[in-house]
Write an enzyme that holds these catalytic residues in place. Structure first.
Site, PDB file in Angstrom:
ATOM      1  N   HIS A 190      25.503  57.103 -29.860  1.00 42.94           N
ATOM      2  CA  HIS A 190      26.384  58.121 -29.633  1.00 42.94           C
ATOM      3  C   HIS A 190      27.352  58.373 -30.571  1.00 42.94           C
ATOM      4  O   HIS A 190      27.879  57.495 -31.323  1.00 42.94           O
ATOM      5  CB  HIS A 190      27.027  58.087 -28.020  1.00 42.94           C
ATOM      6  N   CYS A 225      26.408  49.846 -26.341  1.00 45.15           N
ATOM      7  CA  CYS A 225      26.135  51.382 -27.052  1.00 45.15           C
ATOM      8  C   CYS A 225      26.418  50.934 -28.548  1.00 45.15           C
ATOM      9  O   CYS A 225      27.236  50.388 -29.054  1.00 45.15           O
ATOM     10  CB  CYS A 225      26.464  52.551 -26.318  1.00 45.15           C
TER      11      CYS A 225
END
Length: 205
Positions: free
Chosen positions: A165, A181
């Site tokens: 992301h 992440c």
């Protein structure tokens, strides 16, 4: 005369390299981090001069047996490679999971979202109770932790909980700060998003 010709050739080669932001074996996209409008949001310029040169988006030589379209994440060196084929890959600088949140394995991109909603997992809310107000989801926006794009990683067990992301925190690139992440600068995740397809293989080393 020979020396003069050599000097001319050298000067032309230098000017070409500077104009194209390229080096031997790679093409650097330093000029691609300016302000931009995307889906009505005004992304600010990233002060790319403060980002180490190696973490800027660039085409590099990359020898792999993986097919074009595959993403390889090198968590140790903080690089993400998008395999282009022909012995080349687009390389991006990344931020990775801090100590205790590292992971490795193979997944696939199951969902792609522009300006996604961020919903902190229950385990994160337990660690950081102040995030409870976002249990129903944090609206998209410039301060949203998922940034301008998110690629959702699934494995054989379903949703892995991990994402590739964007992030408004450009200064976290090259560091281990996340909860697992893989984060990229917003301008980079937009570029990667446009290159990738649902179903693409992702290998995290």
């Amino acid at each position: 005369m020979r020396m003069k010709s050599f000097a001319i050739v050298a000067a032309l080669a230098l000017s070409t390299a500077i104009a194209g932001c390229s080096t031997i074996g790679s093409q650097i996209f330093t000029n691609n981090y300016g302000p931009m409008t995307d889906a009505g949001y005004q992304l600010p310029r990233i002060p790319i001069e403060k980002v180490p040169f190696k973490y800027r988006r660039q085409v590099v030589s990359y020898d792999t047996d993986e097919k074009p379209g595959t993403i390889v994440v090198d968590t140790q060196n903080k690089f993400l490679y998008y395999v282009m084929g022909g012995g080349e890959a687009m390389r991006y600088g990344i931020g990775v999971g801090r100590e205790g949140f590292e992971w490795r394995g193979t997944a696939r991109i199951a969902v792609k979202r522009e300006w996604p909603t961020w919903t902190p997992p229950s385990a994160m809310i337990k660690r950081q109770p102040e995030l409870a107000k976002f249990a129903g989801g944090m609206d998209p926006g410039l301060t949203n932790p998922l940034g301008a794009r998110a690629l959702y990683l699934f494995n054989k067990g379903g949703d892995s909980g991990y994402r590739l992301h964007g992030s408004p925190e450009w200064n976290s690139i090259g560091k281990a700060m996340s909860s697992g992440c893989i984060r990229l600068m917003n301008q980079d995740i937009i570029d990667l998003y446009d290159r990738t397809s649902v179903g693409a293989k992702v290998i995290v080393l």
